[in-house]
Design an enzyme around this catalytic site. Structure first.
Site, mmCIF file in Angstrom:
data_model
loop_
_atom_site.group_PDB
_atom_site.id
_atom_site.type_symbol
_atom_site.label_atom_id
_atom_site.label_comp_id
_atom_site.label_asym_id
_atom_site.label_seq_id
_atom_site.Cartn_x
_atom_site.Cartn_y
_atom_site.Cartn_z
ATOM 1 N N LYS A 115 22.602 16.410 40.807
ATOM 2 C CA LYS A 115 22.314 15.468 39.711
ATOM 3 C C LYS A 115 23.329 15.683 38.587
ATOM 4 O O LYS A 115 23.601 16.813 38.193
ATOM 5 C CB LYS A 115 20.885 15.657 39.198
ATOM 6 C CG LYS A 115 20.522 14.632 38.137
ATOM 7 C CD LYS A 115 19.028 14.504 37.974
ATOM 8 C CE LYS A 115 18.667 13.502 36.884
ATOM 9 N NZ LYS A 115 19.091 12.139 37.213
ATOM 10 N N HIS B 180 15.693 19.132 39.096
ATOM 11 C CA HIS B 180 16.250 18.220 40.103
ATOM 12 C C HIS B 180 17.231 18.967 41.001
ATOM 13 O O HIS B 180 17.673 20.062 40.669
ATOM 14 C CB HIS B 180 16.992 17.055 39.425
ATOM 15 C CG HIS B 180 16.075 15.982 38.903
ATOM 16 N ND1 HIS B 180 15.487 16.064 37.659
ATOM 17 C CD2 HIS B 180 15.638 14.825 39.461
ATOM 18 C CE1 HIS B 180 14.733 14.996 37.473
ATOM 19 N NE2 HIS B 180 14.797 14.230 38.550
HETATM 20 P P1 NAP Z 1 24.535 8.693 44.813
HETATM 21 O O1 NAP Z 1 24.087 9.184 46.138
HETATM 22 O O2 NAP Z 1 25.749 9.306 44.167
HETATM 23 O O3 NAP Z 1 24.741 7.112 44.946
HETATM 24 C C1 NAP Z 1 25.429 6.312 44.035
HETATM 25 C C2 NAP Z 1 26.235 5.324 44.848
HETATM 26 O O4 NAP Z 1 26.807 4.354 43.968
HETATM 27 C C3 NAP Z 1 27.407 6.007 45.593
HETATM 28 O O5 NAP Z 1 27.470 5.503 46.918
HETATM 29 C C4 NAP Z 1 28.624 5.530 44.778
HETATM 30 O O6 NAP Z 1 29.828 5.480 45.530
HETATM 31 C C5 NAP Z 1 28.158 4.142 44.385
HETATM 32 N N1 NAP Z 1 28.944 3.554 43.322
HETATM 33 C C6 NAP Z 1 29.517 4.163 42.251
HETATM 34 N N2 NAP Z 1 30.203 3.256 41.506
HETATM 35 C C7 NAP Z 1 30.045 2.055 42.139
HETATM 36 C C8 NAP Z 1 30.526 0.753 41.877
HETATM 37 N N3 NAP Z 1 31.327 0.473 40.832
HETATM 38 N N4 NAP Z 1 30.181 -0.262 42.731
HETATM 39 C C9 NAP Z 1 29.383 -0.018 43.809
HETATM 40 N N5 NAP Z 1 28.917 1.230 44.117
HETATM 41 C C10 NAP Z 1 29.250 2.248 43.288
HETATM 42 O O7 NAP Z 1 23.389 8.835 43.720
HETATM 43 P P2 NAP Z 1 21.792 8.611 43.896
HETATM 44 O O8 NAP Z 1 21.117 9.915 44.095
HETATM 45 O O9 NAP Z 1 21.527 7.489 44.845
HETATM 46 O O10 NAP Z 1 21.403 8.187 42.396
HETATM 47 C C11 NAP Z 1 22.020 7.072 41.773
HETATM 48 C C12 NAP Z 1 21.431 6.878 40.381
HETATM 49 O O11 NAP Z 1 20.041 6.572 40.482
HETATM 50 C C13 NAP Z 1 21.504 8.103 39.450
HETATM 51 O O12 NAP Z 1 21.770 7.662 38.129
HETATM 52 C C14 NAP Z 1 20.098 8.712 39.523
HETATM 53 O O13 NAP Z 1 19.747 9.431 38.374
HETATM 54 C C15 NAP Z 1 19.294 7.441 39.632
HETATM 55 N N6 NAP Z 1 17.949 7.590 40.206
HETATM 56 C C16 NAP Z 1 16.960 6.894 39.595
HETATM 57 C C17 NAP Z 1 15.682 6.885 40.125
HETATM 58 C C18 NAP Z 1 14.639 6.000 39.487
HETATM 59 O O14 NAP Z 1 13.481 5.974 39.944
HETATM 60 N N7 NAP Z 1 15.002 5.230 38.458
HETATM 61 C C19 NAP Z 1 15.390 7.633 41.276
HETATM 62 C C20 NAP Z 1 16.430 8.339 41.899
HETATM 63 C C21 NAP Z 1 17.718 8.301 41.358
HETATM 64 P P3 NAP Z 1 30.764 6.813 45.615
HETATM 65 O O15 NAP Z 1 29.940 7.836 46.328
HETATM 66 O O16 NAP Z 1 31.942 6.306 46.387
HETATM 67 O O17 NAP Z 1 31.084 7.205 44.202
#
Ligand code: NAP
Length: 264
Positions: A156, A152
């Protein structure tokens, strides 16, 4: 269907918000961010679109007004969102990965009072891989060593990825064992020969790789490798929205993408 996106400023959150707006039959009713300072911001400004008149709210308010909330944030945030989903009876789609056992228990408990779909990977391709891996593991005996390799992007935070662990679980299920009893997640130093029946994991991190997974079944004289390579996050977004729409008319409970795609 009224859809809310928690973490709407995140990598996945922004794509999800755009996709909900562009999908017939779906209405983006709001989003939330980590800090209250964002409350009142127009989501159009966050996702580089025109002014939408749809604002960032508190997460509590989001659960009150949405039929389904999509959550790709952090384990800590998702666990408290699962409690909110149970309180409001709102469906919750969990894409977040990296939960501890205790956090997973909270989600399972919340699913007694809400429809929750949780999948470490929302893409159709990877969910097909889960099915195939389970089938291959069931067919082969333990003279075939199972190794799972994932790569990844550099940002990550959890390892092995939720998808790699999901593939491990599928392989363990096929073999009729518990993953926790056979998983080898870290190898370092003089560790001796590989134990029979072990399911090994190897993690690579770098660049902007969206997500690559391979499951290797290696025996004397032959090796089977089955892989999935994601080149766009759109596949996860599409899957998450499909799951949100699927929750309509479903009874409370914890479901997987295998259920949504009718692969189980
Ligand atoms: P990211 O860009 O860091 O996005 C996460 C977002 O959530 C950030 O904007 C963060 O804000 C926000 N956040 C954190 N705590 C919060 C809260 N209490 N209330 C509201 N918002 C909050 O990460 P990403 O790449 O989108 O990935 C997020 C998650 O999805 C990870 O766990 C990843 O492994 C997973 N994922 C899963 C799949 C799937 O198919 N299941 C696919 C892709 C990713 P801040 O930046 O201010 O902290």
């Amino acid at each position: 269907m009224k859809i809310g996106v928690v973490g709407c400023a995140g990598r996945m959150g922004q794509m999800l918000s755009r996709y909900v707006l562009d999908t017939d039959g779906c209405e983006l009713v709001g989003g939330s961010e980590k800090t209250d300072a964002a409350i009142g911001k127009d989501i159009g400004d966050i996702i580089q679109r025109e002014h939408l008149g749809v604002k960032v709210s508190s997460t509590e308010e989001l659960f009150e007004k949405a039929d389904a909330v999509i959550d790709f944030t952090t384990p800590k945030a998702t666990v408290s969102n699962a409690v909110l989903a149970a309180k409001a009876g709102t469906s919750l789609i969990i894409g977040t990965t990296g939960f501890s056992k205790e956090q997973q228990e909270v989600i399972e408990n919340a699913s007694k009072k809400a429809v929750i779909v949780q999948a470490p990977n929302m893409s159709i391709g990877v969910n097909l891989l889960f099915t195939l891996v389970e089938k291959i593991a069931r067919t082969l005996d333990d003279s075939y060593d199972i190794e799972i390799l994932e790569m990844h992007h550099r940002n990550k935070v959890d390892a092995p990825s939720g998808t790699a662990l999901g593939l491990g679980k599928a392989a363990a299920k096929g073999r009729g064992v518990e993953l926790d009893d056979v998983a080898e997640k870290v190898r370092n130093g003089i560790i001796g020969a590989r134990a029979k029946g072990e399911i090994g994991f190897a993690t690579l991190r770098g660049g902007d790789v969206v997500g690559e997974h391979s499951v290797i079944f290696a025996s004397n004289g032959e090796r089977i490798e089955i892989s999935h390579k994601a080149s766009s996050r759109e596949i996860f977004v599409k899957g998450a929205l499909k799951a949100a729409l699927w929750t309509r008319k479903k009874h409370f409970g914890l479901y997987s993408m295998q259920d949504v795609l009718e692969l189980s």
